[in-house]
Design a protein around this motif. Structure first.
Motif, mmCIF file in Angstrom:
data_model
loop_
_atom_site.group_PDB
_atom_site.id
_atom_site.type_symbol
_atom_site.label_atom_id
_atom_site.label_comp_id
_atom_site.label_asym_id
_atom_site.label_seq_id
_atom_site.Cartn_x
_atom_site.Cartn_y
_atom_site.Cartn_z
ATOM 1 N N LEU A 54 0.914 -1.242 -0.007
ATOM 2 C CA LEU A 54 -0.080 0.006 -0.038
ATOM 3 C C LEU A 54 0.742 1.289 -0.062
ATOM 4 C CD1 LEU A 54 -2.910 -1.103 2.503
ATOM 5 C CD2 LEU A 54 -3.221 -0.652 -0.014
ATOM 6 N N ARG A 55 1.842 1.200 0.786
ATOM 7 C CA ARG A 55 2.852 2.265 0.853
ATOM 8 C C ARG A 55 3.607 2.655 -0.704
ATOM 9 N NH1 ARG A 55 5.693 0.255 6.371
ATOM 10 N NH2 ARG A 55 3.830 0.167 7.561
ATOM 11 N N GLU A 56 3.903 1.504 -1.278
ATOM 12 C CA GLU A 56 4.512 1.749 -2.689
ATOM 13 C C GLU A 56 3.354 2.080 -3.642
ATOM 14 O OE1 GLU A 56 6.104 -2.234 -3.312
ATOM 15 O OE2 GLU A 56 7.668 -1.956 -1.860
ATOM 16 N N GLN A 57 2.095 2.043 -3.490
ATOM 17 C CA GLN A 57 1.121 2.109 -4.378
ATOM 18 C C GLN A 57 0.217 3.447 -4.269
ATOM 19 O OE1 GLN A 57 -1.810 -0.831 -4.408
ATOM 20 N NE2 GLN A 57 -0.440 -2.526 -4.585
ATOM 21 N N HIS A 58 0.371 3.897 -2.846
ATOM 22 C CA HIS A 58 -0.252 5.099 -2.749
ATOM 23 C C HIS A 58 0.472 6.091 -1.796
ATOM 24 C CE1 HIS A 58 -4.026 3.328 -3.886
ATOM 25 N NE2 HIS A 58 -3.643 2.427 -3.264
ATOM 26 N N GLU A 59 0.855 7.339 -2.342
ATOM 27 C CA GLU A 59 1.311 8.483 -1.623
ATOM 28 C C GLU A 59 0.828 8.652 -0.268
ATOM 29 O OE1 GLU A 59 2.797 13.118 -2.482
ATOM 30 O OE2 GLU A 59 2.992 11.541 -4.207
ATOM 31 N N GLU A 83 -13.111 6.417 -1.529
ATOM 32 C CA GLU A 83 -13.619 6.017 -0.278
ATOM 33 C C GLU A 83 -13.730 4.228 -0.111
ATOM 34 O OE1 GLU A 83 -18.394 6.050 0.631
ATOM 35 O OE2 GLU A 83 -17.565 7.844 0.735
ATOM 36 N N GLU A 84 -13.845 3.698 -1.496
ATOM 37 C CA GLU A 84 -13.760 2.099 -1.475
ATOM 38 C C GLU A 84 -12.567 1.792 -0.922
ATOM 39 O OE1 GLU A 84 -13.379 -0.425 -5.275
ATOM 40 O OE2 GLU A 84 -15.775 -0.425 -4.653
ATOM 41 N N GLU A 85 -11.160 2.497 -1.444
ATOM 42 C CA GLU A 85 -9.960 1.842 -0.868
ATOM 43 C C GLU A 85 -9.734 2.068 0.505
ATOM 44 O OE1 GLU A 85 -6.959 2.778 -4.805
ATOM 45 O OE2 GLU A 85 -8.183 4.398 -3.807
ATOM 46 N N LEU A 86 -10.309 3.330 0.886
ATOM 47 C CA LEU A 86 -10.084 3.553 2.352
ATOM 48 C C LEU A 86 -10.903 2.736 3.298
ATOM 49 C CD1 LEU A 86 -9.053 5.237 4.774
ATOM 50 C CD2 LEU A 86 -10.696 6.918 4.441
ATOM 51 N N HIS A 87 -12.256 2.269 2.963
ATOM 52 C CA HIS A 87 -13.042 1.378 3.669
ATOM 53 C C HIS A 87 -12.529 0.018 3.548
ATOM 54 C CE1 HIS A 87 -17.101 3.939 3.138
ATOM 55 N NE2 HIS A 87 -16.198 4.301 3.979
ATOM 56 N N ALA A 88 -11.747 -0.184 2.528
ATOM 57 C CA ALA A 88 -11.125 -1.765 2.428
ATOM 58 C C ALA A 88 -10.085 -1.597 3.461
ATOM 59 C CB ALA A 88 -10.596 -1.976 1.001
ATOM 60 N N MET A 89 -9.269 -0.555 3.575
ATOM 61 C CA MET A 89 -8.325 -0.546 4.634
ATOM 62 C C MET A 89 -8.640 -0.816 5.966
ATOM 63 S SD MET A 89 -5.483 2.083 3.073
ATOM 64 C CE MET A 89 -5.238 2.269 1.528
ATOM 65 N N ILE A 90 -9.887 -0.076 6.113
ATOM 66 C CA ILE A 90 -10.469 -0.006 7.565
ATOM 67 C C ILE A 90 -10.945 -1.445 7.867
ATOM 68 C CG2 ILE A 90 -12.420 0.745 8.828
ATOM 69 C CD1 ILE A 90 -12.144 3.516 7.462
ATOM 70 N N ASP A 91 -11.729 -1.939 6.957
ATOM 71 C CA ASP A 91 -12.131 -3.527 7.062
ATOM 72 C C ASP A 91 -11.131 -4.395 7.409
ATOM 73 O OD1 ASP A 91 -14.711 -2.339 6.534
ATOM 74 O OD2 ASP A 91 -14.578 -3.191 4.340
#
Length: 112
Positions: A54-59, A83-91
């Motif tokens: 995730l760190r490599e893919q998203h600044e 929002e979908e990416e953030l929700h996936a990380m929270i999940d």
């Protein structure tokens, strides 16, 4: 940020607490933290391999601020993440914490 907090609060057994004073908000399940809110960020537990990807893919995703950098990411809110990416990380964070709870606690959450 209110929408992100509300999303976390809808998780079964999730509670918001302020163990460090008036800020930051800490979201817990079974007494264990799965999200920590900063001024404009959220820190989330993460599998170490996924965390690095995730760190490599998203600044907007950085090693956990004041947390174990191997197991936690801090994500800038209001960034280019969907929002979908953030929700996936929270999940993912929530599920990791629930998986570490006792069988009895997981059963109470309906997550056996």
């Amino acid at each position: 940020m209110e929408q992100v907090i509300a999303y976390c609060e809808r998780k079964p057994g999730a509670t918001g607490e302020y163990p460090f004073g008036p800020e930051p908000l800490v979201m817990k399940v079974g007494g264990k933290m799965f999200a920590l809110f900063g001024d404009d960020s959220i820190s989330l537990k993460c599998n170490p391999i996924i965390a690095q990807n995730l760190r490599e893919q998203h600044e907007a995703v950085k090693p956990g601020y004041h947390l174990n950098k191997k197991h936690w990411n801090t994500v800038s809110l209001g960034s280019s993440l969907s929002e979908e990416e953030l929700h996936a990380m929270i999940d993912h964070s929530y599920e990791l914490v629930v998986a570490g709870l006792t069988k009895t606690m997981r059963a109470q959450l309906g997550a056996v």
